[in-house]
Design a protein around this motif. Structure first.
Motif, PDB file in Angstrom:
ATOM      1  N   PHE A 312       0.819  -1.200   0.000  1.00  0.00           N
ATOM      2  CA  PHE A 312       0.000   0.000   0.000  1.00  0.00           C
ATOM      3  C   PHE A 312       0.861   1.262   0.000  1.00  0.00           C
ATOM      4  N   ARG A 313       1.863   1.302   0.858  1.00  0.00           N
ATOM      5  CA  ARG A 313       2.697   2.502   0.947  1.00  0.00           C
ATOM      6  C   ARG A 313       3.555   2.667  -0.309  1.00  0.00           C
ATOM      7  N   ILE A 314       4.092   1.567  -0.816  1.00  0.00           N
ATOM      8  CA  ILE A 314       4.895   1.645  -2.038  1.00  0.00           C
ATOM      9  C   ILE A 314       4.040   2.137  -3.203  1.00  0.00           C
ATOM     10  N   LEU A 315       2.833   1.603  -3.285  1.00  0.00           N
ATOM     11  CA  LEU A 315       1.935   1.992  -4.362  1.00  0.00           C
ATOM     12  C   LEU A 315       1.600   3.471  -4.275  1.00  0.00           C
ATOM     13  N   TYR A 316       1.402   3.948  -3.052  1.00  0.00           N
ATOM     14  CA  TYR A 316       1.109   5.370  -2.878  1.00  0.00           C
ATOM     15  C   TYR A 316       2.249   6.245  -3.385  1.00  0.00           C
ATOM     16  N   ASN A 317       3.463   5.811  -3.154  1.00  0.00           N
ATOM     17  CA  ASN A 317       4.614   6.634  -3.520  1.00  0.00           C
ATOM     18  C   ASN A 317       4.881   6.612  -5.022  1.00  0.00           C
ATOM     19  N   GLU A 318       4.517   5.524  -5.703  1.00  0.00           N
ATOM     20  CA  GLU A 318       4.922   5.349  -7.086  1.00  0.00           C
ATOM     21  C   GLU A 318       3.780   5.361  -8.092  1.00  0.00           C
ATOM     22  N   THR A 319       2.564   5.145  -7.663  1.00  0.00           N
ATOM     23  CA  THR A 319       1.466   5.056  -8.634  1.00  0.00           C
ATOM     24  C   THR A 319       1.188   6.390  -9.294  1.00  0.00           C
ATOM     25  N   VAL A 333      -4.715  10.404   5.981  1.00  0.00           N
ATOM     26  CA  VAL A 333      -3.488   9.870   6.568  1.00  0.00           C
ATOM     27  C   VAL A 333      -2.428   9.624   5.502  1.00  0.00           C
ATOM     28  N   SER A 334      -2.847   9.587   4.231  1.00  0.00           N
ATOM     29  CA  SER A 334      -1.896   9.394   3.148  1.00  0.00           C
ATOM     30  C   SER A 334      -2.532   9.818   1.838  1.00  0.00           C
ATOM     31  N   VAL A 335      -1.720  10.415   0.997  1.00  0.00           N
ATOM     32  CA  VAL A 335      -2.142  10.758  -0.357  1.00  0.00           C
ATOM     33  C   VAL A 335      -1.007  10.429  -1.306  1.00  0.00           C
ATOM     34  N   SER A 336      -1.348  10.119  -2.540  1.00  0.00           N
ATOM     35  CA  SER A 336      -0.312   9.779  -3.516  1.00  0.00           C
ATOM     36  C   SER A 336       0.340  11.041  -4.062  1.00  0.00           C
ATOM     37  N   GLU A 337       1.509  10.832  -4.682  1.00  0.00           N
ATOM     38  CA  GLU A 337       2.207  11.954  -5.289  1.00  0.00           C
ATOM     39  C   GLU A 337       1.365  12.581  -6.405  1.00  0.00           C
ATOM     40  N   ALA A 338       0.656  11.723  -7.158  1.00  0.00           N
ATOM     41  CA  ALA A 338      -0.202  12.230  -8.230  1.00  0.00           C
ATOM     42  C   ALA A 338      -1.326  13.111  -7.667  1.00  0.00           C
ATOM     43  N   TRP A 339      -1.845  12.733  -6.514  1.00  0.00           N
ATOM     44  CA  TRP A 339      -2.873  13.537  -5.846  1.00  0.00           C
ATOM     45  C   TRP A 339      -2.318  14.930  -5.555  1.00  0.00           C
ATOM     46  N   CYS A 340      -1.108  14.964  -4.970  1.00  0.00           N
ATOM     47  CA  CYS A 340      -0.492  16.253  -4.616  1.00  0.00           C
ATOM     48  C   CYS A 340      -0.197  17.080  -5.868  1.00  0.00           C
ATOM     49  N   GLN A 341       0.339  16.441  -6.889  1.00  0.00           N
ATOM     50  CA  GLN A 341       0.700  17.176  -8.096  1.00  0.00           C
ATOM     51  C   GLN A 341      -0.533  17.739  -8.789  1.00  0.00           C
ATOM     52  N   ARG A 346       1.611  20.241  -1.171  1.00  0.00           N
ATOM     53  CA  ARG A 346       2.637  19.349  -0.638  1.00  0.00           C
ATOM     54  C   ARG A 346       1.962  18.367   0.316  1.00  0.00           C
ATOM     55  N   ARG A 347       2.521  17.157   0.430  1.00  0.00           N
ATOM     56  CA  ARG A 347       1.888  16.116   1.238  1.00  0.00           C
ATOM     57  C   ARG A 347       1.706  16.566   2.693  1.00  0.00           C
ATOM     58  N   GLU A 348       2.695  17.241   3.240  1.00  0.00           N
ATOM     59  CA  GLU A 348       2.603  17.648   4.646  1.00  0.00           C
ATOM     60  C   GLU A 348       1.512  18.695   4.879  1.00  0.00           C
ATOM     61  N   GLU A 349       1.091  19.383   3.825  1.00  0.00           N
ATOM     62  CA  GLU A 349       0.031  20.377   3.979  1.00  0.00           C
ATOM     63  C   GLU A 349      -1.354  19.747   4.102  1.00  0.00           C
ATOM     64  N   VAL A 350      -1.517  18.520   3.584  1.00  0.00           N
ATOM     65  CA  VAL A 350      -2.851  17.939   3.523  1.00  0.00           C
ATOM     66  C   VAL A 350      -3.066  16.837   4.550  1.00  0.00           C
ATOM     67  N   ILE A 351      -1.988  16.206   5.028  1.00  0.00           N
ATOM     68  CA  ILE A 351      -2.154  15.133   6.014  1.00  0.00           C
ATOM     69  C   ILE A 351      -2.793  15.724   7.279  1.00  0.00           C
ATOM     70  N   GLY A 352      -3.830  15.076   7.765  1.00  0.00           N
ATOM     71  CA  GLY A 352      -4.554  15.559   8.931  1.00  0.00           C
ATOM     72  C   GLY A 352      -5.756  16.426   8.590  1.00  0.00           C
ATOM     73  N   GLN A 353      -5.867  16.832   7.320  1.00  0.00           N
ATOM     74  CA  GLN A 353      -7.034  17.605   6.889  1.00  0.00           C
ATOM     75  C   GLN A 353      -8.143  16.641   6.435  1.00  0.00           C
ATOM     76  N   ARG A 354      -9.339  17.144   6.390  1.00  0.00           N
ATOM     77  CA  ARG A 354     -10.447  16.345   5.890  1.00  0.00           C
ATOM     78  C   ARG A 354     -10.492  16.446   4.362  1.00  0.00           C
ATOM     79  N   PRO A 355     -10.766  15.348   3.652  1.00  0.00           N
ATOM     80  CA  PRO A 355     -10.835  15.410   2.180  1.00  0.00           C
ATOM     81  C   PRO A 355     -11.845  16.431   1.679  1.00  0.00           C
ATOM     82  N   SER A 356     -12.919  16.631   2.432  1.00  0.00           N
ATOM     83  CA  SER A 356     -13.955  17.566   2.004  1.00  0.00           C
ATOM     84  C   SER A 356     -13.445  19.001   1.930  1.00  0.00           C
TER      85      SER A 356
END
Length: 610
Positions: A312-319, A333-341, A346-356
């Motif tokens: 799961f974590r590897i897929l998140y980093n590379e998918t 708790v986790s988002v993929s690089e494609a999500w951030c791009q 940046r990933r640290e800006e969204v972790i802990g936030q609600r998707p909504s």
């Protein structure tokens, strides 16, 4: 890279294991049976093209055997073609001509599928499936039809283009309908496919598709809308096995209905009209199968995500897909690089936030009030559509598929979601919808949209005793302008006239371009015929002003005919025809004026040039 398929992807079907001689006999027997059925249907359907499945079946059959066996299989195919023609009363010379086209088509299709296509990838990737349909279902029938048409027209003097078109459309449609199921059998084998198709929800779905495909063409005005809806439903619940089986089933039912005369063009038509008759069927069959392939890919990804935390974590980093994981408190708790791009964070800006918090207001309400509770309640969602926002505020349309993952004690561990960016897909869909109802040159509503509007106006007028008018307009001397100044200037003139007509509209009116230099207006909410005359007078005056195109000033005018509902006609066809006749009377009276249908002589007015 093509992902590995699910269990049972090895081509372990019996065809691959039987002795070569038995395989050849099986191919010949199956080809004869399928071809005879098509020939018998073609004799009932008159000149409508036969849905020809035999060549597609042979192409798939070849894929089960190694290339060294193809010479023997080709011989069996030749025997089958000659036998079919003999059984249907054709002489040996004509049989050889049919063998030339069918044999070439089968061998070319088999070779292209073997060389360029991956059956396993075609079940999970839309592009791979499109390649299979193109190289197996379009290219071989195209060239096979060329060869057959050349041979048959030279032998019998028949029309080359008509032979080619009927051969091509029948073989292409049959092949496109059968190939997805053939690829599925090739990859997963008969046993695995039959298990998928025999699931209760799939059986019920196939029954629904059969009923809709048998009922809609005979009883409703736009049958393929209903058929397509049932196919999409089955693609969602029945996976690729259900969608591929349903596509073949629908094509067979429509072919039988056409052969029996229960469904077909509304009037006698030529070969091109027949081709257009079958085009909606192709457009109905292909998208649900592509959707099933896309969903197969999504389901496969979700299964892999659920297998292990490390993967799961590897897929998140590379998918390359947009992915997110949400904890029981509804926080990321986790988002993929494609999500951030894609969203610009940046990933640290969204972790802990609600998707909504990254959705539009409307989508936020739907996600919190409908989608999230359903995911927690049912354990999964597929294809829910939401709209995200980038850091800059730009909307991003996504289609989300998600699963609920439980911990060992049965509590909610997280939800895992894949978000597919469909922004461009939706934009293209909206653009295609716009182009389907608007004239490409002027941007005005086209004939299709006008016909729908006048049909609605007639129904409303009968029900509420409303009065409205059809104003048929034709530019004066437009052919002369085109001939002397060129078509480019003519197009600019048409656009200028369209803008003037559009600017004259009331809120309740509609003006459309029917084609060429012909325009038609639907004027509603009229109290009397004089209201229609006032509108016509305004249109004639507005158009009759010089138009500057480049450095050329053009004097332009229109002739306009008026038919008023219900005095001059109570049906769309009558109103349009009578307005057209009145317009020709206006031309004969000197152009640059309007005329009511009531002013036309009882014998009518013949068309006047310009």
């Amino acid at each position: 890279m093509t992902p590995p398929g699910p269990p049972g992807t090895a081509p372990a079907a019996g065809i691959a294991r039987v002795p070569l001689a038995a395989a050849g006999a099986l191919l010949a027997g199956a080809y004869i049976a399928v071809a005879l059925g098509a020939v018998l249907l073609s004799r009932e359907s008159g000149k409508m093209a036969t849905l020809w499945y035999a060549n597609a079946m042979a192409m798939v059959f070849f894929q089960f055997r190694p290339s060294r066996d193809w010479a023997v299989l080709t011989g069996a195919l030749a025997v089958a073609v000659v036998t079919v023609n003999a059984l249907t009363g054709r002489d040996f010379g004509l049989s050889l001509l049919f063998l030339l086209g069918n044999g070439f088509e089968v061998l070319l299709g088999a070779a292209l599928l073997r060389r360029f296509c991956s059956p396993a990838a075609s079940l999970q990737e839309v592009c791979a499936l499109l390649k299979v349909l193109l190289l197996g279902g379009v290219v071989p029938p195209f060239f096979g039809a060329l060869i057959a048409a050349a041979a048959l027209s030279a032998d019998g003097g028949d029309d080359f283009l008509a032979i080619w078109l009927i051969w091509f459309e029948g073989s292409a449609l049959g092949t496109i309908a059968l190939l997805p199921l053939g690829m599925l059998l090739l990859v997963r084998g008969w046993h695995s496919v039959s298990q998928d198709v025999s699931r209760p929800e799939v059986v019920l779905g196939l029954m629904l598709v059969s009923v809709v495909a048998g009922w809609a063409p005979q009883w409703v005005e736009h049958p393929y809308i209903y058929v397509s809806t049932s196919l999409v439903l089955l693609a969602v619940i029945g996976h690729m096995a259900g969608a591929a089986s349903a596509a073949l089933l629908v094509s067979i039912i429509v072919g039988v209905l056409t052969a029996k005369g229960a469904f077909g063009p509304v009037a006698e038509t030529d070969a091109f009209g027949e081709a257009l008759f079958y085009l909606p069927l192709i457009l109905t069959l292909v998208p649900p199968v592509l959707l099933a392939a896309s969903l197969e890919r999504t389901r496969y990804t979700l299964r892999r995500l659920a297998e292990s935390e490390d993967d799961f974590r590897i897929l998140y980093n590379e998918t390359p897909a947009m992915m997110q994981a949400v904890d029981p408190q509804g926080k990321l708790v986790s988002v993929s690089e494609a999500w951030c791009q894609r969203l610009g964070y940046r990933r640290e800006e969204v972790i802990g936030q609600r998707p909504s918090e990254f959705m539009t207001a409307e989508s936020r309400g739907r996600a919190l009030g409908e989608i999230w509770p359903r995911l927690l309640r049912e354990g999964r969602i597929d294809g829910a559509e939401l709209q995200m926002c980038t850091r800059s505020g730009a909307p991003v349309d996504v289609r989300i598929s998600a699963i609920r993952q439980r911990s060992l004690d049965g509590g909610l561990l997280r939800t895992l979601a894949v978000l597919t960016d469909v922004t461009e897909e939706k934009r293209l869909a909206e653009q295609m919808t716009y182009l389907a109802h608007h004239d490409a040159l002027t941007g005005l509503p086209n004939r299709m949209r006008f016909e729908g509007a006048i049909q609605h106006a007639c129904v409303h007028g009968h029900r509420h005793h409303d009065r409205f008018a059809v104003l048929y307009m034709d530019l004066d001397q437009f052919k002369h302008i085109n001939d002397t100044l060129g078509h480019g200037v003519g197009d600019e003139l048409l656009k200028a006239v369209a803008q003037r007509l559009d600017a004259t509209l009331r809120d309740s009116d509609m003006v459309s371009r029917l084609g060429g230099d012909e325009f038609v207006m639907l004027a509603k909410n009229l109290c009397s015929r004089e209201d229609a005359g006032a509108i016509a007078r305004k249109l004639v005056k507005r158009v009759a002003q010089p138009v500057l195109v480049g450095d050329v000033t053009i004097n332009v005018s229109i002739s306009l005919g008026i038919a008023v509902f219900p005095d001059d006609g109570k049906t769309p066809a009558a109103l349009i025809t009578h307005a057209d006749q009145a317009m020709y009377r206006a031309k004969r009276n000197g152009r640059n004026q309007f005329c009511f249908f009531s002013e036309v002589s009882p014998e009518g007015d013949a068309p006047a040039h310009g």
